[in-house]
Design a protein around this motif. Sequence first.
Motif, PDB file in Angstrom:
ATOM      1  N   ILE A  77      31.144  27.778  -0.405  1.00  0.00           N
ATOM      2  CA  ILE A  77      31.705  28.435   0.848  1.00  0.00           C
ATOM      3  C   ILE A  77      32.316  27.847   1.995  1.00  0.00           C
ATOM      4  O   ILE A  77      32.794  27.621   3.357  1.00  0.00           O
ATOM      5  CB  ILE A  77      31.688  29.681   1.405  1.00  0.00           C
ATOM      6  CG1 ILE A  77      32.003  30.725   2.053  1.00  0.00           C
ATOM      7  CG2 ILE A  77      29.116  29.572   1.395  1.00  0.00           C
ATOM      8  CD1 ILE A  77      32.414  31.538   1.463  1.00  0.00           C
ATOM      9  N   ASP A  79      33.517  25.040   3.638  1.00  0.00           N
ATOM     10  CA  ASP A  79      34.915  24.905   3.167  1.00  0.00           C
ATOM     11  C   ASP A  79      35.966  24.809   3.609  1.00  0.00           C
ATOM     12  O   ASP A  79      36.054  26.158   3.451  1.00  0.00           O
ATOM     13  CB  ASP A  79      34.756  24.557   1.313  1.00  0.00           C
ATOM     14  CG  ASP A  79      36.054  24.090   1.149  1.00  0.00           C
ATOM     15  OD1 ASP A  79      35.687  22.734   0.117  1.00  0.00           O
ATOM     16  OD2 ASP A  79      37.275  23.702   1.262  1.00  0.00           O
ATOM     17  N   SER A  83      37.372  28.955   2.013  1.00  0.00           N
ATOM     18  CA  SER A  83      37.330  30.213   3.393  1.00  0.00           C
ATOM     19  C   SER A  83      38.410  30.644   4.194  1.00  0.00           C
ATOM     20  O   SER A  83      38.893  31.972   3.757  1.00  0.00           O
ATOM     21  CB  SER A  83      36.120  29.980   4.248  1.00  0.00           C
ATOM     22  OG  SER A  83      36.691  28.257   5.401  1.00  0.00           O
ATOM     23  N   GLN A  84      39.235  29.565   4.492  1.00  0.00           N
ATOM     24  CA  GLN A  84      40.924  30.229   4.469  1.00  0.00           C
ATOM     25  C   GLN A  84      41.810  30.920   3.258  1.00  0.00           C
ATOM     26  O   GLN A  84      41.936  31.904   3.527  1.00  0.00           O
ATOM     27  CB  GLN A  84      41.905  28.979   4.812  1.00  0.00           C
ATOM     28  CG  GLN A  84      41.697  28.194   6.325  1.00  0.00           C
ATOM     29  CD  GLN A  84      41.456  26.896   6.043  1.00  0.00           C
ATOM     30  OE1 GLN A  84      42.957  26.776   5.709  1.00  0.00           O
ATOM     31  NE2 GLN A  84      41.387  26.235   7.294  1.00  0.00           N
ATOM     32  N   ILE A  86      39.769  32.868   1.151  1.00  0.00           N
ATOM     33  CA  ILE A  86      39.213  34.228   1.534  1.00  0.00           C
ATOM     34  C   ILE A  86      39.854  35.299   2.406  1.00  0.00           C
ATOM     35  O   ILE A  86      40.480  35.879   2.150  1.00  0.00           O
ATOM     36  CB  ILE A  86      37.756  34.028   1.902  1.00  0.00           C
ATOM     37  CG1 ILE A  86      37.146  33.611   0.289  1.00  0.00           C
ATOM     38  CG2 ILE A  86      37.008  35.066   2.103  1.00  0.00           C
ATOM     39  CD1 ILE A  86      35.890  33.206   0.142  1.00  0.00           C
TER      40      ILE A  86
END
Lengths: 342, 342
Positions: A77, A79, A83-84, A86
């Motif tokens: 996560i 990273d 995360s983008q 997500i």
Amino acid sequence: MTGGNKNDKVNMKTLAKELNLSTATISKAMRDSYDISHETKLRVMEAARRLNYVPNAYASSLRKQSSNTIAIIIPEIADSFFSQAINGIESIIAPQKYHALIYLTHDSYEREASMFNDLASGRVDGVIMSVASSTQDTGHIKKLQETGTPIVFFDRVCEDVTADKIITDDYNSAYNAAVHLLLAGCKNISLVTISGYPSILSAREQGYRDALNNNGFTTDDTRVVTCSNKYMGENVNEIKAHLTTVKPDGIIATVEQLATATYLACDELKLQIPGDVKVVCFTNQITAAILNPPLTTVLQPAYDMGKQAAEILFSRLSGRLIESEQELVMPSQLVARASTAS
Amino acid sequence: MTGGNKNDKVNMKTLAKELNLSTATISKAMRDSYDISHETKLRVMEAARRLNYVPNAYASSLRKQSSNTIAIIIPEIADSFFSQAINGIESIIAPQKYHALIYLTHDSYEREASMFNDLASGRVDGVIMSVASSTQDTGHIKKLQETGTPIVFFDRVCEDVTADKIITDDYNSAYNAAVHLLLAGCKNISLVTISGYPSILSAREQGYRDALNNNGFTTDDTRVVTCSNKYMGENVNEIKAHLTTVKPDGIIATVEQLATATYLACDELKLQIPGDVKVVCFTNQITAAILNPPLTTVLQPAYDMGKQAAEILFSRLSGRLIESEQELVMPSQLVARASTAS
DNA sequence: ATGAAAGCGCTAACAG
DNA sequence: CTGTTAGCGCTTTCAT
């Protein structure tokens, strides 16, 4: 603790009693069914609000055999790319009142397989995932698919699993990155990558190799540094060793975590970027522009990839999408900065 | 699609029939209960494996009135601090076979309140959260607490909610950061922050103000830049305007997203860091060390904060922890780098 | 337009 | 040690 968790538990029965209606009517009213009178709906809504009634999610899921919940399974996560992505997924599912369970494999096949086993519990209606780098056998994934749970891959896809896939053009991106370095004058380009099976890694490596080979350079295996772990310190050492022995004048790093390692390695060896070594990295880090020097990146449309993945998953869930599984290739962008200046 | 989703659905009844046992026995055997014979357990396990039986999560949750699921509610995921904290949370909950639902408020009070309303559905056993910056009224949070759902705050806590809280010493961290700048020779220090109500923001501002005041400097409001949005471009412009008019020789940025904005603003104005302006930022970005110049940071123990939050939540859930709510203050670390060199 | 009743799949008394 | 039974709270026919 005010602990009203036992006595004042309000459910449909409470509401039904309160309004002299049946639970069936409450249920239909709550879901705005056509065969409930407008007046009754209003009464139900009012009472629900007044008594703080919220339908029990698990009773509903059990009965409907669907949960309005999806799983997001990713290696890591912390990273920017993930995360983008997500954020992109969330932008689609939140308005639909769907929920996201998040699972981190830390690139471990064992953890991933164990998570998939658990998902057969009916916990989620669908899965969006990027496969662990150590995953070779995909039996666990196929097994879940066989229960009818749709799976959408993004970025790190499994070639031997039939499913919807959202990727970027890894081969061409790496090819272009290598050409970019050649045009900047590099004669001696190395690839810094991580060990693993996902096809994006081999595609990136192949793009790099072909670019060199097609332009009169050789690519022996000594030019490929395969970092085997995620401890920054060890990666830095591996890269330093490579820089010292092979003395490349250009480096392509295939994943985000290797950007910092590469910079630190050069730093510690007092190698100038881009003077001594030019560097380009696959990364979505927002700080790329303010690094020393600013880093040339292969930027993936992470947010949009997540969005697309969620949209396709929803199409599958709703039954709208009945065509066979598709592979959507989205464009990456080479953002040239000082780290590859001539 | 092999679609065995209807007919071959295997549940406890299937297993019971297969083995000539009751579902009660299956249930107990699956959970390794003491009053099932070893031999029976083995038979059940074998059959379960053979038939790919996995207990239905929602039936179990409904019956037990607990879900082995927690909610993580945070403003943003593309942020090193929060993603590292999630790693910490995950390190505790994954081994316990707990699941994490992730909710992003994007710092919007409305979204946060709506999420809390939904959580009254019994979807989660507990909550770990960092409050949205725009949240002032905390009724939604207290309402969920009243249903008996434990909530643990980390970092962005609500002062007026009684709950377990994990924070860093924001006041002192900011105070120290300001002193660090003073010692580096700054005479003219500004604070770049974001609008919002969480106490960590006011604590950081107060630490900054007190450090200056205690050392013979004034702190009028013109020295505080309050970025009102999350669009990088606008933040950069606000900071540029401040740099041009107030001409600070030192800047403390209170949240991670402002690091890049501050660097870009200086860059565009051709201001040298640390020559013209020295910069320190609250951030956990791994790239801090390779920025141009390397950035002095206030580093929070994000991973450990997440871990602690999860551990305390578990204590509450298990009933082990019965003392009144505690506030755990963990140490931040000022990591001095070139951006504040004299 | 509303209600009665069955049951989603599991667990927890309690009996035997 | 194993089985019977009664629900958890909701949704969905099917009657009325």
